[in-house]
Scaffold this active site. Structure first.
Site, mmCIF file in Angstrom:
data_model
loop_
_atom_site.group_PDB
_atom_site.id
_atom_site.type_symbol
_atom_site.label_atom_id
_atom_site.label_comp_id
_atom_site.label_asym_id
_atom_site.label_seq_id
_atom_site.Cartn_x
_atom_site.Cartn_y
_atom_site.Cartn_z
ATOM 1 N N TYR A 147 -0.593 53.985 -5.014
ATOM 2 C CA TYR A 147 0.579 54.600 -5.624
ATOM 3 C C TYR A 147 1.478 53.572 -6.315
ATOM 4 O O TYR A 147 2.256 53.912 -7.192
ATOM 5 C CB TYR A 147 1.395 55.388 -4.569
ATOM 6 N N LYS A 197 -11.282 53.008 5.713
ATOM 7 C CA LYS A 197 -12.524 53.393 5.018
ATOM 8 C C LYS A 197 -13.264 52.098 4.685
ATOM 9 O O LYS A 197 -13.596 51.815 3.523
ATOM 10 C CB LYS A 197 -12.148 54.199 3.757
ATOM 11 N N ASP A 229 -12.343 59.890 6.587
ATOM 12 C CA ASP A 229 -12.958 61.211 6.409
ATOM 13 C C ASP A 229 -13.261 61.855 7.766
ATOM 14 O O ASP A 229 -13.023 63.051 7.965
ATOM 15 C CB ASP A 229 -14.211 61.142 5.511
ATOM 16 N N ASP A 253 -0.715 60.163 2.872
ATOM 17 C CA ASP A 253 -0.239 61.307 2.094
ATOM 18 C C ASP A 253 -1.122 62.518 2.390
ATOM 19 O O ASP A 253 -0.642 63.621 2.665
ATOM 20 C CB ASP A 253 -0.282 60.944 0.600
ATOM 21 N N ASP A 257 -0.400 65.871 5.130
ATOM 22 C CA ASP A 257 -0.390 67.268 4.688
ATOM 23 C C ASP A 257 -1.379 68.089 5.515
ATOM 24 O O ASP A 257 -1.123 69.240 5.857
ATOM 25 C CB ASP A 257 -0.762 67.389 3.202
HETATM 26 C C1 IPM Z 1 4.909 62.973 0.071
HETATM 27 C C2 IPM Z 1 4.788 63.550 -1.297
HETATM 28 C C3 IPM Z 1 4.969 62.467 -2.332
HETATM 29 C C4 IPM Z 1 3.904 61.408 -2.102
HETATM 30 C C5 IPM Z 1 4.948 62.981 -3.784
HETATM 31 C C6 IPM Z 1 6.018 64.020 -4.013
HETATM 32 C C7 IPM Z 1 5.062 61.849 -4.777
HETATM 33 O O1 IPM Z 1 3.563 64.210 -1.452
HETATM 34 O O2 IPM Z 1 5.974 62.396 0.371
HETATM 35 O O3 IPM Z 1 3.957 63.061 0.845
HETATM 36 O O4 IPM Z 1 2.799 61.552 -2.614
HETATM 37 O O5 IPM Z 1 4.175 60.450 -1.403
HETATM 38 MG MG MG Z 2 2.456 64.297 0.292
#
Ligand code: IPM
Ligand code: MG
Length: 369
Positions: A147, A197, A229, A253, A257
């Site tokens: 990132y 990984k 994975d 990230d 999620d």
């Molecule tokens: C998170 C979000 C951010 C990230 C986005 C909004 C840039 O998905 O904080 O997890 O990818 O870090």
């Molecule tokens: Mg995120």
């Protein structure tokens, strides 16, 4: 009376609605603890781009610089609306990543917490969740890796469009997050799952080397190395095996999620982003533009971020626990909001602000600390 200035960055979509509930809780905490929170709102995100021509305006930067801590709402627009903003000003690239970089908030704590009072939200079977519920913490490196690496886009010698993005870490960056993870594991169950990984990525080979080196200072913490994975599968099949997990930025990230998915909603995912001098706190989810303005978003992730701020920025551990407890109570009494539960789910469906009011009422019942 102690005064703490807090920058409130409401953000986009459901941001202002859930921030209003966080403010209710901060006001009550101030009253209960005889401290003064100076709460100052700053423009941030897509809304700031439209009002100020900049998704992270100079005045907001100054406000954040001066604040003792920052509470940030979700940012972003839907896919079509995003296109109205130049790519580099879009709130993720133009505001959020610069915020992380500005304060070097390298340590991202994402608790994945599913006590019995919330178990009905999870898509997992009760036997997978187990009697003790789920209680783990994902520690994500937040200012390195893909990132933040060098990026290049263009047309190559054969006339084809191409792109290069670099996954960059140096040993200090890895050691810093490793220490945070080992310290956290040491305070909890003394088991650290290192997610990597290294069968493909050289970045993971170095990452694992440093984990071993730093781990030598923590002989009481057991390290379990798992490929990213495979970890994704285990999160669904046997989440109870995890307590503290550490990983690089993009892995974190994605897996955080997924962890929101096993809870049943990203709306149940608050987070803390800690740097050497400053921290900011935010829900892990997006701004949910599809449900914005309807008063149906649950403020749990925003109020949970307040609890993390109380503990991690202001040393108010006991009051933070009270805030968590108050939210759990509201769920345990059978309440929910429409974003988390479908009609007929056997819950008492209430609005965003009614949920915040109930949390405040429960907090008010907790003995003062
Ligand atoms: C998170 C979000 C951010 C990230 C986005 C909004 C840039 O998905 O904080 O997890 O990818 O870090
Ligand atoms: Mg995120």
């Amino acid at each position: 009376m102690a005064t703490h200035k807090i920058a409130l960055l409401d953000g986009d979509g459901i941001g202002p609605e859930i921030m209003a509930e966080a403010v209710k809780i901060l006001d009550l905490v101030a009253q209960r603890n005889e401290i003064d929170f100076e709460l100052v709102h700053g423009a941030f995100g897509a809304s700031a781009y439209f009002s100020h021509g900049d998704s992270f305006p100079e005045e907001t930067k100054k406000l954040c610089d001066e604040a003792a801590a920052i509470l940030k709402g979700p940012i972003g627009l839907n896919h079509e609306e995003s296109k109205k903003i130049p790519v580099d000003m879009q709130p993720e690239r133009g505001a959020l990543l610069p915020l992380r970089r500005r304060f070097n908030t390298f340590a991202n704590f994402r608790p994945v917490y599913l006590p019995q009072s919330l178990a009905h939200f999870s898509p997992l079977k009760p036997e997978i969740i187990g009697d003790n519920g789920i209680d783990m913490i994902i520690i994500r490196e937040l200012v390195g890796g893909l990132y933040f690496g060098k990026k290049e886009m263009g047309v190559n010698a054969e006339g084809k469009r191409y792109v290069v993005e670099n996954l960059e870490y140096d040993e200090d960056q890895i050691a810093n997050i490793a220490r945070v993870a080992f310290d956290t594991a040491q305070k909890r169950k003394k088991v650290l799952h290192n997610i990597h990984k290294s069968n493909v990525l050289k970045s993971s080979v170095l990452w694992n080397e440093i984990i071993d080196e730093v781990g030598a200072d923590y002989p009481d913490v057991k390290v379990v190395n798992i490929l990213v994975d495979a970890a994704a599968t285990y999160l669904c099949l046997n989440p109870g095996q995890f307590d503290v997990m550490v990983m690089e930025n993009m892995f974190g990230d994605i897996l955080s999620d997924q962890a929101g998915g096993i809870l049943g909603s990203l709306g149940l995912m608050p987070s803390a982003c800690i740097g050497p001098e400053k921290a900011y706190y935010e829900p892990s989810h997006g701004s949910a533009p599809d449900i914005a303005g309807q008063g149906i978003a649950n403020p749990y992730s925003m109020i949970g971020s307040v609890a993390m701020m109380l503990e991690m920025s202001f040393g108010m551990e006991a009051e933070a626990k009270n805030v968590w407890h108050a939210m759990q109570e509201v769920f345990a009494q059978g309440n929910s909001t429409p974003d988390l539960s479908k009609p007929g789910a056997g819950v008492n469906m209430i609005s965003t602000s009614a949920f915040g009011d109930l949390v405040a009422a429960e907090l008010a019942k907790c003995p003062k600390v």
